[in-house]
Enzyme design. Structure first.
Site, PDB file in Angstrom:
ATOM      1  CG  HIS A 302      77.503  32.758 -12.280  1.00  0.00           C
ATOM      2  ND1 HIS A 302      76.314  33.218 -12.786  1.00  0.00           N
ATOM      3  CD2 HIS A 302      77.237  32.331 -11.007  1.00  0.00           C
ATOM      4  CE1 HIS A 302      75.369  33.096 -11.860  1.00  0.00           C
ATOM      5  NE2 HIS A 302      75.893  32.555 -10.770  1.00  0.00           N
ATOM      6  CD  GLU A 317      77.349  33.457  -7.958  1.00  0.00           C
ATOM      7  OE1 GLU A 317      76.700  34.457  -8.330  1.00  0.00           O
ATOM      8  OE2 GLU A 317      76.850  32.327  -7.825  1.00  0.00           O
ATOM      9  CG  HIS A 371      75.628  28.961  -8.190  1.00  0.00           C
ATOM     10  ND1 HIS A 371      75.368  29.902  -9.146  1.00  0.00           N
ATOM     11  CD2 HIS A 371      75.619  27.756  -8.815  1.00  0.00           C
ATOM     12  CE1 HIS A 371      75.198  29.310 -10.318  1.00  0.00           C
ATOM     13  NE2 HIS A 371      75.341  28.002 -10.134  1.00  0.00           N
ATOM     14  CD  GLU A 432      73.065  30.270  -4.451  1.00  0.00           C
ATOM     15  OE1 GLU A 432      74.193  30.797  -4.314  1.00  0.00           O
ATOM     16  OE2 GLU A 432      72.326  30.504  -5.424  1.00  0.00           O
TER      17      GLU A 432
HETATM   18 ZN    ZN Z   1      75.124  31.975  -8.915  1.00  0.00          ZN
END
Ligand code: ZN
Length: 469
Positions: A302, A317, A371, A432
């Site tokens: 992002h 995030e 992430h 993640e």
């Molecule tokens: Zn993400």
């Protein structure tokens, strides 16, 4: 009757004195040392206020000048050896090595081509020039034409040779290293210039790759530049098709002060110029210890307009991913066998395809995307995603370190079709690192300790995968 007479006179007048717009479309010619330069319809010589204006691409390709076009300031910078000329679109003053000079005509843009005054440019660059107005022919002579010369000046007229050109497919600057990706053999030639301090890298028999312009700024005259903000040694990097025969790409690093460097040509698609290392006189452009330096691309998920998931306490995030990646960067700076490139080092949003293209063009060895997950308030733990089967080995190793580093629940390695792991061409994973939607995960994820441990785990995983100890 009187009216007819007037029209007849007007008609004859137009015949005798064609409008300047028509005159400009008449074929014009430029000869360099007696050889005619091929001018397309869009690049015919223009005449404004008795000044012969030539399309700048002709200057670039045939005269061997380095030309940089800055669209923000509408400035054309023309450089050969130590002469630097700055021309400003629609302004009739220019500068030569910083001194202001008056021009007979202002440079202008027509048909997307920049026209600059021939006489001014040529004379400032040490060429002699004649213009024959009846045949609309400009004759340019370089100082040492006629003699055998040193072969460095283009002679024009030679048909384009297309055999075996290597393409420059990517260019990046990070960790105070210039990284060039090529799809074949290159023999870089470097030189340094002072006042201002610069490092010049010429890549003979190299052209810009077809994808280059989709990744980095490159204008229609095959010139481009990128600003360097995060490393104090370098202010910007300029690149251009410096010569057309042989096709030569020139890269110029504008330095903030004189700086040594070490150039490593791995001859496997990467050329690395390392400004952290001052190489002592003359180990030559191709050092033998060049083998084995691996390139990793680290992607902070992002960024910019895309905040990613919003955490249970309202944090973003994109801030978590960047914080981790910047810690990874610090650690990678101490890894002599690794080069790295970050897809972003600030709050910007490269598109997903920008990210995968960057890694592909650089022919990275490993791609790691960071992430934070989001789901129900109870969901917790870490996942490692991969898409292509050649990424599974990397995924298994990275996941082992991710579980260790975070101490969170092991949600396993999983296969999924995610853009950055699917569209990249090297082993690629997406980590993640916990659930931003979970109070306990989230509190940890925004702590320095946790981020540091994740960063250490990422670097340890990359090193294990690449067999670096
Ligand atoms: Zn993400």
């Amino acid at each position: 009757m009187r009216k007819f007479g007037f029209l007849l006179v007007l008609f004859l007048f137009v015949l005798a004195f064609p409008l300047t717009g028509h005159a400009a479309s008449k074929a014009t010619h430029i000869f360099l040392n007696g050889n005619e330069i091929d001018l397309s319809q869009d690049t015919q010589v223009q005449i404004v206020n008795n000044s012969v204006m030539i399309p700048i691409r002709v200057v670039v390709e045939e005269l061997g000048f380095n030309v940089v076009w800055d669209s923000k300031t509408s400035t054309v910078t023309i450089q050969k050896s130590d002469t630097v000329i700055k021309l400003f679109i629609n302004k009739s003053t220019a500068t030569v090595n910083g001194k202001t000079v008056k021009l007979a005509a202002a440079p202008f843009i027509k048909n997307n081509t920049t026209f600059v005054p021939l006489r001014f440019v040529s004379e400032q660059m040490g060429l002699s020039v004649t213009w024959d107005n009846t045949t609309k022919t400009a004759n340019l002579y370089t100082q040492n034409s006629g003699s055998s010369g040193d072969g460095t000046e283009g002679t024009g007229g030679t048909p384009e040779q297309t055999e075996n050109l290597t393409s420059l497919t990517g260019l990046s600057f990070s960790n105070n290293q210039l990284i060039l990706a090529v799809d074949g053999k290159v023999s870089p030639v470097t030189s340094t210039l002072t006042n201002p301090d610069r490092i010049v890298i010429d890549l003979p028999n190299v052209k810009f790759g077809a994808d280059f312009a989709s990744q980095l700024p490159l204008d229609s005259t095959q010139n481009g530049q990128i600003a360097v903000t995060d490393y104090p040694d370098v202010s910007k990097i300029r690149y251009s098709l410096f010569k057309s025969s042989p096709s030569t790409v020139r890269i110029v690093l504008d330095l903030n002060y004189a700086k040594g460097f070490e150039l490593t040509n791995q001859n496997d698609g990467l050329v690395i110029m390392d400004l952290n290392k001052d190489s002592d006189p003359a180990p030559g452009p191709t050092s033998p210890e060049s083998s084995g330096k691996k390139l990793v691309v680290i992607d902070a998920g992002h960024g910019g307009s895309d905040p990613g998931a919003i955490s249970v306490t309202g944090r973003k995030e994109k801030d978590f991913t960047l914080a981790v990646v910047l810690k990874v960067e610090k650690l990678l700076q101490n890894e002599p066998e690794l080069s790295y490139v970050l897809t972003r080092s600030g709050d910007t949003y490269p598109t997903l395809s920008d990210r995968s293209k960057l890694a592909n063009n650089l022919k990275a060895d490993v791609f790691v995307s960071v992430h934070g997950n989001s789901g129900s308030a109870l969901a917790t733990g870490v996942d490692t995603f991969y898409t292509r089967s050649d990424s599974l080995a990397l995924a298994n190793i990275m996941h082992k370190y991710l579980v260790q580093a975070t101490g969170l629940k092991d949600r396993k390695v999983q296969q999924a079709s995610l853009h950055v792991t699917r569209e990249t061409t090297m082993p690629a994973v997406l980590l993640e690192c916990g659930f931003l939607s979970n109070k306990s995960d989230e509190a940890k994820m925004f702590s320095e300790d946790f981020q540091e441990r994740v960063a250490e785990g990422i670097v340890a995983g990359i090193k294990e995968y690449l067999g670096i100890h």
